[in-house]
Each structure stands twice: as structure tokens, then as C-alpha cells.
Design a protein around this motif. Structure first.
Motif, PDB file in Angstrom:
ATOM      1  N   ALA A   6       5.474   2.837  12.268  1.00  0.00           N
ATOM      2  CA  ALA A   6       6.128   1.637  11.746  1.00  0.00           C
ATOM      3  C   ALA A   6       5.873   0.412  12.606  1.00  0.00           C
ATOM      4  CB  ALA A   6       7.629   1.884  11.617  1.00  0.00           C
ATOM      5  N   ALA A   7       5.502   0.605  13.866  1.00  0.00           N
ATOM      6  CA  ALA A   7       5.177  -0.547  14.699  1.00  0.00           C
ATOM      7  C   ALA A   7       3.919  -1.246  14.177  1.00  0.00           C
ATOM      8  CB  ALA A   7       4.976  -0.113  16.148  1.00  0.00           C
ATOM      9  N   ARG A   8       3.057  -0.483  13.518  1.00  0.00           N
ATOM     10  CA  ARG A   8       1.816  -1.043  12.993  1.00  0.00           C
ATOM     11  C   ARG A   8       1.935  -1.433  11.521  1.00  0.00           C
ATOM     12  NH1 ARG A   8      -3.003   2.932  14.254  1.00  0.00           N
ATOM     13  NH2 ARG A   8      -4.200   1.107  13.576  1.00  0.00           N
ATOM     14  N   LEU A   9       2.651  -0.616  10.750  1.00  0.00           N
ATOM     15  CA  LEU A   9       2.691  -0.848   9.308  1.00  0.00           C
ATOM     16  C   LEU A   9       3.903  -0.128   8.729  1.00  0.00           C
ATOM     17  CD1 LEU A   9       0.762  -2.097   7.022  1.00  0.00           C
ATOM     18  CD2 LEU A   9       0.152   0.295   6.560  1.00  0.00           C
ATOM     19  N   VAL A  10       4.736  -0.855   8.006  1.00  0.00           N
ATOM     20  CA  VAL A  10       5.815  -0.232   7.250  1.00  0.00           C
ATOM     21  C   VAL A  10       5.410  -0.171   5.778  1.00  0.00           C
ATOM     22  CG1 VAL A  10       7.636  -0.881   8.861  1.00  0.00           C
ATOM     23  CG2 VAL A  10       7.053  -2.431   6.974  1.00  0.00           C
ATOM     24  N   HIS A  11       6.151   0.603   5.006  1.00  0.00           N
ATOM     25  CA  HIS A  11       5.736   0.901   3.638  1.00  0.00           C
ATOM     26  C   HIS A  11       5.492  -0.361   2.807  1.00  0.00           C
ATOM     27  CE1 HIS A  11       5.442   2.879  -0.223  1.00  0.00           C
ATOM     28  NE2 HIS A  11       6.443   2.152  -0.680  1.00  0.00           N
ATOM     29  N   GLY A  12       6.432  -1.293   2.835  1.00  0.00           N
ATOM     30  CA  GLY A  12       6.280  -2.489   2.020  1.00  0.00           C
ATOM     31  C   GLY A  12       5.077  -3.322   2.407  1.00  0.00           C
ATOM     32  N   GLU A  13       4.734  -3.315   3.693  1.00  0.00           N
ATOM     33  CA  GLU A  13       3.531  -4.024   4.130  1.00  0.00           C
ATOM     34  C   GLU A  13       2.278  -3.340   3.596  1.00  0.00           C
ATOM     35  OE1 GLU A  13       5.308  -5.775   8.354  1.00  0.00           O
ATOM     36  OE2 GLU A  13       4.246  -3.855   8.319  1.00  0.00           O
ATOM     37  N   GLY A  14       2.287  -1.999   3.605  1.00  0.00           N
ATOM     38  CA  GLY A  14       1.164  -1.277   3.020  1.00  0.00           C
ATOM     39  C   GLY A  14       1.018  -1.567   1.537  1.00  0.00           C
ATOM     40  N   VAL A  15       2.164  -1.662   0.837  1.00  0.00           N
ATOM     41  CA  VAL A  15       2.138  -1.981  -0.592  1.00  0.00           C
ATOM     42  C   VAL A  15       1.604  -3.399  -0.815  1.00  0.00           C
ATOM     43  CG1 VAL A  15       3.599  -2.383  -2.622  1.00  0.00           C
ATOM     44  CG2 VAL A  15       3.936  -0.346  -1.214  1.00  0.00           C
ATOM     45  N   ALA A  16       2.001  -4.343   0.038  1.00  0.00           N
ATOM     46  CA  ALA A  16       1.521  -5.721  -0.099  1.00  0.00           C
ATOM     47  C   ALA A  16       0.002  -5.779   0.026  1.00  0.00           C
ATOM     48  CB  ALA A  16       2.181  -6.615   0.952  1.00  0.00           C
ATOM     49  N   ILE A  17      -0.532  -5.161   1.072  1.00  0.00           N
ATOM     50  CA  ILE A  17      -1.990  -5.125   1.225  1.00  0.00           C
ATOM     51  C   ILE A  17      -2.609  -4.396   0.034  1.00  0.00           C
ATOM     52  CG2 ILE A  17      -3.913  -4.305   2.640  1.00  0.00           C
ATOM     53  CD1 ILE A  17      -2.036  -4.504   5.079  1.00  0.00           C
ATOM     54  N   GLY A  18      -1.962  -3.294  -0.372  1.00  0.00           N
ATOM     55  CA  GLY A  18      -2.485  -2.508  -1.491  1.00  0.00           C
ATOM     56  C   GLY A  18      -2.528  -3.278  -2.791  1.00  0.00           C
ATOM     57  N   MET A  19      -1.525  -4.103  -3.058  1.00  0.00           N
ATOM     58  CA  MET A  19      -1.521  -4.894  -4.299  1.00  0.00           C
ATOM     59  C   MET A  19      -2.620  -5.948  -4.280  1.00  0.00           C
ATOM     60  SD  MET A  19       2.486  -5.265  -5.442  1.00  0.00           S
ATOM     61  CE  MET A  19       3.026  -6.169  -3.984  1.00  0.00           C
ATOM     62  N   VAL A  20      -2.855  -6.535  -3.124  1.00  0.00           N
ATOM     63  CA  VAL A  20      -3.957  -7.494  -3.017  1.00  0.00           C
ATOM     64  C   VAL A  20      -5.290  -6.775  -3.222  1.00  0.00           C
ATOM     65  CG1 VAL A  20      -5.158  -9.088  -1.476  1.00  0.00           C
ATOM     66  CG2 VAL A  20      -2.657  -9.069  -1.547  1.00  0.00           C
ATOM     67  N   LEU A  21      -5.432  -5.593  -2.597  1.00  0.00           N
ATOM     68  CA  LEU A  21      -6.660  -4.819  -2.779  1.00  0.00           C
ATOM     69  C   LEU A  21      -6.862  -4.431  -4.244  1.00  0.00           C
ATOM     70  CD1 LEU A  21      -6.541  -2.449   0.337  1.00  0.00           C
ATOM     71  CD2 LEU A  21      -7.954  -4.487   0.033  1.00  0.00           C
ATOM     72  N   ALA A  22      -5.782  -4.041  -4.915  1.00  0.00           N
ATOM     73  CA  ALA A  22      -5.895  -3.662  -6.334  1.00  0.00           C
ATOM     74  C   ALA A  22      -6.376  -4.834  -7.170  1.00  0.00           C
ATOM     75  CB  ALA A  22      -4.548  -3.154  -6.845  1.00  0.00           C
ATOM     76  N   HIS A  23      -5.894  -6.042  -6.877  1.00  0.00           N
ATOM     77  CA  HIS A  23      -6.340  -7.222  -7.623  1.00  0.00           C
ATOM     78  C   HIS A  23      -7.776  -7.588  -7.259  1.00  0.00           C
ATOM     79  CE1 HIS A  23      -2.121  -7.642  -8.735  1.00  0.00           C
ATOM     80  NE2 HIS A  23      -2.496  -8.542  -9.622  1.00  0.00           N
ATOM     81  N   ARG A  24      -8.137  -7.483  -5.981  1.00  0.00           N
ATOM     82  CA  ARG A  24      -9.510  -7.801  -5.590  1.00  0.00           C
ATOM     83  C   ARG A  24     -10.492  -6.785  -6.171  1.00  0.00           C
ATOM     84  NH1 ARG A  24      -7.985  -9.280   0.599  1.00  0.00           N
ATOM     85  NH2 ARG A  24      -7.545 -11.500   0.300  1.00  0.00           N
ATOM     86  N   PHE A  25     -10.117  -5.515  -6.157  1.00  0.00           N
ATOM     87  CA  PHE A  25     -10.969  -4.475  -6.723  1.00  0.00           C
ATOM     88  C   PHE A  25     -11.124  -4.686  -8.230  1.00  0.00           C
ATOM     89  CE2 PHE A  25     -11.539   0.310  -7.600  1.00  0.00           C
ATOM     90  CZ  PHE A  25     -12.901   0.260  -7.354  1.00  0.00           C
ATOM     91  N   SER A  26     -10.016  -5.029  -8.874  1.00  0.00           N
ATOM     92  CA  SER A  26     -10.073  -5.329 -10.315  1.00  0.00           C
ATOM     93  C   SER A  26     -11.004  -6.497 -10.592  1.00  0.00           C
ATOM     94  CB  SER A  26      -8.666  -5.641 -10.835  1.00  0.00           C
ATOM     95  OG  SER A  26      -7.800  -4.529 -10.701  1.00  0.00           O
ATOM     96  N   ALA A  27     -10.945  -7.516  -9.732  1.00  0.00           N
ATOM     97  CA  ALA A  27     -11.828  -8.674  -9.903  1.00  0.00           C
ATOM     98  C   ALA A  27     -13.287  -8.274  -9.735  1.00  0.00           C
ATOM     99  CB  ALA A  27     -11.448  -9.769  -8.912  1.00  0.00           C
ATOM    100  N   GLU A  28     -13.575  -7.428  -8.742  1.00  0.00           N
ATOM    101  CA  GLU A  28     -14.947  -6.978  -8.529  1.00  0.00           C
ATOM    102  C   GLU A  28     -15.482  -6.198  -9.729  1.00  0.00           C
ATOM    103  OE1 GLU A  28     -16.190  -5.049  -5.058  1.00  0.00           O
ATOM    104  OE2 GLU A  28     -15.567  -6.663  -3.695  1.00  0.00           O
ATOM    105  N   LEU A  29     -14.575  -5.441 -10.385  1.00  0.00           N
ATOM    106  CA  LEU A  29     -14.977  -4.642 -11.535  1.00  0.00           C
ATOM    107  C   LEU A  29     -15.013  -5.464 -12.823  1.00  0.00           C
ATOM    108  CD1 LEU A  29     -12.957  -1.365 -10.809  1.00  0.00           C
ATOM    109  CD2 LEU A  29     -15.398  -1.774 -10.416  1.00  0.00           C
ATOM    110  N   GLY A  30     -14.636  -6.736 -12.741  1.00  0.00           N
ATOM    111  CA  GLY A  30     -14.692  -7.613 -13.897  1.00  0.00           C
ATOM    112  C   GLY A  30     -13.472  -7.587 -14.787  1.00  0.00           C
ATOM    113  N   PHE A  31     -12.376  -6.965 -14.327  1.00  0.00           N
ATOM    114  CA  PHE A  31     -11.164  -6.892 -15.134  1.00  0.00           C
ATOM    115  C   PHE A  31     -10.269  -8.111 -14.964  1.00  0.00           C
ATOM    116  CE2 PHE A  31     -11.768  -2.168 -14.364  1.00  0.00           C
ATOM    117  CZ  PHE A  31     -12.209  -1.889 -15.647  1.00  0.00           C
ATOM    118  N   CYS A  32     -10.269  -8.679 -13.773  1.00  0.00           N
ATOM    119  CA  CYS A  32      -9.247  -9.655 -13.374  1.00  0.00           C
ATOM    120  C   CYS A  32      -9.923 -10.921 -12.837  1.00  0.00           C
ATOM    121  CB  CYS A  32      -8.369  -9.014 -12.303  1.00  0.00           C
ATOM    122  SG  CYS A  32      -7.309 -10.116 -11.367  1.00  0.00           S
ATOM    123  N   PRO A  33      -9.435 -12.088 -13.181  1.00  0.00           N
ATOM    124  CA  PRO A  33      -9.998 -13.313 -12.591  1.00  0.00           C
ATOM    125  C   PRO A  33      -9.800 -13.330 -11.071  1.00  0.00           C
ATOM    126  CG  PRO A  33      -8.578 -13.831 -14.465  1.00  0.00           C
ATOM    127  CD  PRO A  33      -8.350 -12.389 -14.149  1.00  0.00           C
TER     128      PRO A  33
END
Length: 384
Positions: free
Chosen positions: A277-304
């Protein structure tokens, strides 16, 4: 990272008590939201579960703050109970601590009709809920969530469980509570980091299918962090959003998987840092994960790409990390992250499933995602 530091209380005398119903037929239950609910817990519980005895499960940190108040409320309502206090932290979600809780419940001679009461954040709620699911093949269960993350997400919907050395939440059961008491006044003791971590789960509901809610959060970020009516209303909308999904797909055979937006990447990040938890708590992992999901979607052509940038900007404004490189200490590797992704609960017959998006508020389940595409994407993200 920027952290909002101002927290304001919602005055108990003027704040409305909000109620959300999780509609599961005969197993429906209330989520009550508002300040002062911990002191009314005994009356609210006994009105729904008359004649019960109980075990309160909490951790050392929360126990110092709130265990006495909850115990007083239960005694005032005539509810006999025992107290089980565990170490704080994600590592408490373990077989060792589960065995300790189960043994303490049995030692107290609690019966199937009695209740386990979880007083704490997501770790305590998940662990105590799992114990209540397996002791005597199922006891009653009450959630008294003390963090924003628990109030808007983990306390609602009946997912319980513990972690395995092989991954997060891999051992557990669906076991619905009989009542959720979300006392908003308890959030005033959270650190800015803890509050921001819970806020990530709140943002998630807007990104799944409620774009107007995301707009509202963007417009009044300060109000939600500052307390008062904006915070209470945002918690209500979040609980309402989750309740609707749970009612439609209780055991995650279909649409409920959307609630995992950002979690496939996020859980892999948590596992890669050893749940430190000193490095990463769950909500922080989710925040990075949601950004990654949107960036990955953009790379695949799904999302602006602009939508991915908008999500990252809002989460960063809330004081949350938005890229893998923001996690402190030793750098992570593609291999570590892919091991975590391969253990995700949504994997079927070895095929990767992600929650991706066609834009803000337009998430969808993507089955059989190409692992090579994920590896190449992560390699680029690790270089950002």
C-alpha cells in the motif's frame, strides 16, 4: 501528485438520509447513506434482524476510531456481540486471517441466523463477508463501510473474498448483506490519499454508462472532496448505479463484468507491487487501469483519443496517478503485468477479457483480446 486537502463535514442536523434499494426479490436490502448512521446502527439492524447476536469484525486502525461507538449502538438495541480486531492492510485478506475470524465466530457460538458486521473498508468487508458466507453455510451479514471506496463499491453487491499469492480476490463467494449503513461523516477522518482512492471507483460509474454523472463530477470535483450535499449525492448516485447492475446480473454472468472497468490492469498492477500500500492502493490501481483501458481502446480504434486524455486529466486533478510510471520504486515489467492479467477472474479457457470503451459512458465487454496486442501496448505504456 496533486492531492485535495480540504474536507468538510455534512452537518448531521440538516443533511438528508438517502436510501437506495438493491432489488433482489426476497433478498433485497437497503443502503442507507448519511451522517450519524453508526450511532443508529443498532436500531437499524434490529428492525431488520430482530433477536440476533453478532460478531463485529474490524481492523486496528478503524477499531480505535469507531468500534466503541458501534458497540454502544448495538448494546443500546439489545444486540449481544463479540469484537474481532485484525491487522490493517490489504495483506489481511488472507487464508490465515480468514481462519482466525471463522474460529472466533465459532468460539462465540454464533448461529446461522446471527450476523457478522463488517466495520471498515474494502479489506474488512470482503474478508468478513466471506467468513459470513462459509460459517455454518451462511450467516447474516451487515456492512458498515468506513471508506469512500467501500461506501460506493465494495460494500454493495455481495462480492466477498480473500487474495491468493497468485492474485487478488481469487478465493471467495457471492453473499449479499442484509443491510449497508454508509455513514458519510466517517469519511471526514480519511486522508486525502484514501479519499482520492475511493473517488476513482465513483468516477468509474460515470465512465461505464452514466456520462452525465461524469460531467457532474468534472463540474464539481471540489464539492465532492469538500463534503456537504455534493458528496452525499455523488455517493447516492454511485450506489444507485451499482445496485442497478447487481440487480440485473447478480453473479457476473454478463453485464456486471462492466463494473471491472480498469480492474484487469489495476489488479495486475497491485499484484506486481506485492499489494504494497505504500506504493499503490486499490483505488490508485483502478485509476491507472481506467486510463489504460481508455488508451488501449483508443489504440484499437474504439474510443477517441481525446476521451482518454479527458479521463486522465480528471483523475489527475483528483490527485490520482494516471500512468504506470507514477508508481514509486522499482520499475515494473510487461512479464509481471501479463502474469497478473492471466490470473484475472474474467479469463475463460485462457482467453483474455477486458472492459473497453467506445467513449465516456460507453463501456463494453471485449472477449478474446489478443495477448500480443496487450503486451505491445503495455511496453509502450511502461516507456511513458
Amino acid at each position: 501528485m496533486k492531492r485535495e486537502a480540504a474536507f468538510g463535514a455534512e452537518p448531521q442536523g440538516t443533511a438528508p438520509r438517502r436510501r437506495v434499494v438493491v432489488d433482489l426479490g426476497a433478498r433485497s436490502y437497503d443502503i442507507l447513506i448519511g451522517p450519524g448512521l453508526i450511532d443508529a446502527a443498532g436500531a437499524e439492524i434490529v428492525a431488520r434482524l430482530p433477536g440476533i447476536r453478532a460478531a463485529i469484525v474490524t481492523d486496528e486502525t478503524v477499531g480505535r476510531l469507531y468500534l466503541t461507538r458501534l458497540s454502544v449502538a448495538l448494546r443500546a438495541a439489545g444486540i449481544e456481540h463479540v469484537e474481532i480486531v485484525l491487522p490493517a492492510g490489504e495483506k489481511t485478506k488472507s487464508f490465515e486471517q480468514l481462519a482466525h475470524v471463522v474460529d472466533a465466530i465459532l468460539a462465540a457460538r454464533l448461529e446461522r441466523g446471527d450476523a457478522v458486521i463488517a466495520l471498515g473498508g474494502g479489506v474488512i468487508g470482503d474478508l468478513a463477508g466471506f467468513a459470513s458466507a462459509i460459517v455454518r453455510r451462511g450467516m447474516r451479514f451487515v456492512q458498515v463501510p468506513t471508506t469512500l471506496l467501500a461506501q460506493v463499491d465494495s460494500s454493495v453487491g455481495g462480492k466477498t473474498g480473500i487474495n491468493s499469492p497468485r492474485g487478488k480476490n481469487l478465493v471467495g463467494a457471492f453473499h449479499q448483506p442484509s443491510l449497508v449503513l454508509a455513514d458519510t461523516a466517517l469519511l471526514d477522518t480519511l486522508s486525502p490519499r484514501e479519499f482520492a482512492a475511493g473517488y476513482a471507483e465513483m468516477v468509474k460509474y460515470g465512465l461505464i454508462d452514466r456520462p452525465a454523472f461524469f460531467d457532474m463530477l468534472e463540474a464539481d470535483l471540489g464539492g465532492v472532496f469538500g463534503g456537504g450535499a455534493a458528496r452525499g449525492e455523488a455517493i447516492r448516485v454511485s450506489c444507485e448505479a451499482k445496485a442497478a447492475v447487481v440487480a440485473a446480473d447478480e453473479e457476473e454472468h454478463g453485464s456486471r463484468a462492466l463494473l471491472n472497468l480498469g480492474h484487469t490492469f489495476g489488479h495486475a498492477l497491485e499484484a506486481a507491487v506485492g499489494y504494497d500500500a505504500a506504493r499503490l492502493v486499490h483505488g490508485e490501481g483502478v485509476a491507472i487501469g481506467m486510463v489504460l483501458a481508455h488508451r488501449f481502446s483508443a489504440e484499437l480504434g474504439f474510443c477517441p483519443p481525446e476521451d482518454a486524455d479527458r479521463v486522465a486529466a480528471h483523475l489527475a486533478a483528483a490527485g490520482l496517478p494516471v500512468r504506470i510510471g507514477a508508481i514509486p520504486d522499482a520499475p515494473l515489467t510487461v512479464e509481471e503485468l501479463m502474469r497478473g492479467i492471466a490470473q484475472d477472474k474474467k479469463v475463460e479457457k485462457g482467453r483474455l477479457t477486458f472492459i473497453l470503451t467506445r467513449g465516456i459512458g460507453r463501456a463494453f465487454v471485449a472477449n478474446d483480446v489478443d495477448p500480443a496486442a496487450v503486451e505491445a501496448f503495455l511496453a509502450r505504456e511502461l516507456d511513458r
